[in-house]
Design an enzyme around this catalytic site. Structure first.
Site, short mmCIF file in Angstrom:
data_model
loop_
_atom_site.label_atom_id
_atom_site.label_comp_id
_atom_site.label_asym_id
_atom_site.label_seq_id
_atom_site.Cartn_x
_atom_site.Cartn_y
_atom_site.Cartn_z
N GLY A 128 73.29 54.21 3.69
CA GLY A 128 73.30 54.06 2.24
C GLY A 128 72.73 52.75 1.73
O GLY A 128 72.88 52.43 0.55
N GLN A 129 72.06 51.97 2.60
CA GLN A 129 71.49 50.70 2.15
C GLN A 129 70.26 50.96 1.29
O GLN A 129 69.32 51.61 1.73
CB GLN A 129 71.11 49.82 3.35
N SER A 130 70.28 50.48 0.04
CA SER A 130 69.17 50.73 -0.87
C SER A 130 68.28 49.50 -1.08
O SER A 130 67.17 49.63 -1.56
CB SER A 130 69.70 51.22 -2.23
N ASP A 137 77.20 43.86 -9.95
CA ASP A 137 76.31 44.97 -9.62
C ASP A 137 75.79 45.60 -10.91
O ASP A 137 76.54 45.76 -11.87
CB ASP A 137 77.06 46.01 -8.78
N HIS A 156 73.90 42.57 1.95
CA HIS A 156 74.78 42.33 0.80
C HIS A 156 76.12 42.99 1.04
O HIS A 156 76.21 44.06 1.64
CB HIS A 156 74.15 42.80 -0.51
N LEU A 157 77.16 42.31 0.59
CA LEU A 157 78.51 42.85 0.64
C LEU A 157 78.87 43.33 -0.75
O LEU A 157 78.68 42.62 -1.74
CB LEU A 157 79.51 41.77 1.06
N HIS A 158 79.39 44.55 -0.83
CA HIS A 158 79.91 45.08 -2.09
C HIS A 158 81.39 44.70 -2.16
O HIS A 158 82.14 44.94 -1.21
CB HIS A 158 79.82 46.61 -2.13
N ASN A 161 76.42 48.33 3.64
CA ASN A 161 75.70 49.51 4.10
C ASN A 161 74.53 49.04 4.96
O ASN A 161 73.87 48.06 4.62
CB ASN A 161 75.17 50.32 2.91
#
Length: 115
Positions: free
Chosen positions: A94-96, A33, A101-103, A88
């Site tokens: 909170g998805q930007s 990230d 995608h997985l954090h 998210n």
């Protein structure tokens, strides 16, 4: 949709944007990230464009993402102490970036609730 021309994560998956890739298969890519929130903070994305978890309709791809998350944690050496996997969904979630995608977060104790 196979890929989006303007999506930054699709561009990373195609090799058009730089990223520190730590794991990849034909279906998924994992990379560091750019704005880490933990000592280890990686993203796992599908190569094909899927807007969010709400748009995911492929159980095989869902499994590939989770298996890639676990392998990425192992490769980063955070599997023994523990790590968090988060996705998210939507603006209020909170998805930007509008690409699933997985954090993968680890390297420190995680608090709960996350915020």
């Amino acid at each position: 949709m196979a890929s989006s021309a303007s999506c930054p994560f699709c561009r990373i998956a195609r090799g058009e944007l730089p990223a520190k890739i730590v794991y990849e298969t034909d279906e998924v890519v994992a990379f560091e990230d750019l704005s880490p929130q933990a000592p280890a903070h990686l993203l796992v994305i599908p190569r094909r464009h899927v807007a969010s978890l709400d748009a995911l309709d492929d159980a095989g791809l869902a499994g590939d993402l989770l298996l890639a998350a676990a392998e990425t944690a192992r490769l980063q050496g955070i599997d023994g102490a523990g790590y968090r996997v988060v996705t998210n969904i939507g603006e209020e979630g909170g998805q930007s970036v509008a690409h699933l995608h997985l954090h993968i977060l680890g390297g420190r104790r995680m608090a709960w609730p996350p915020g």
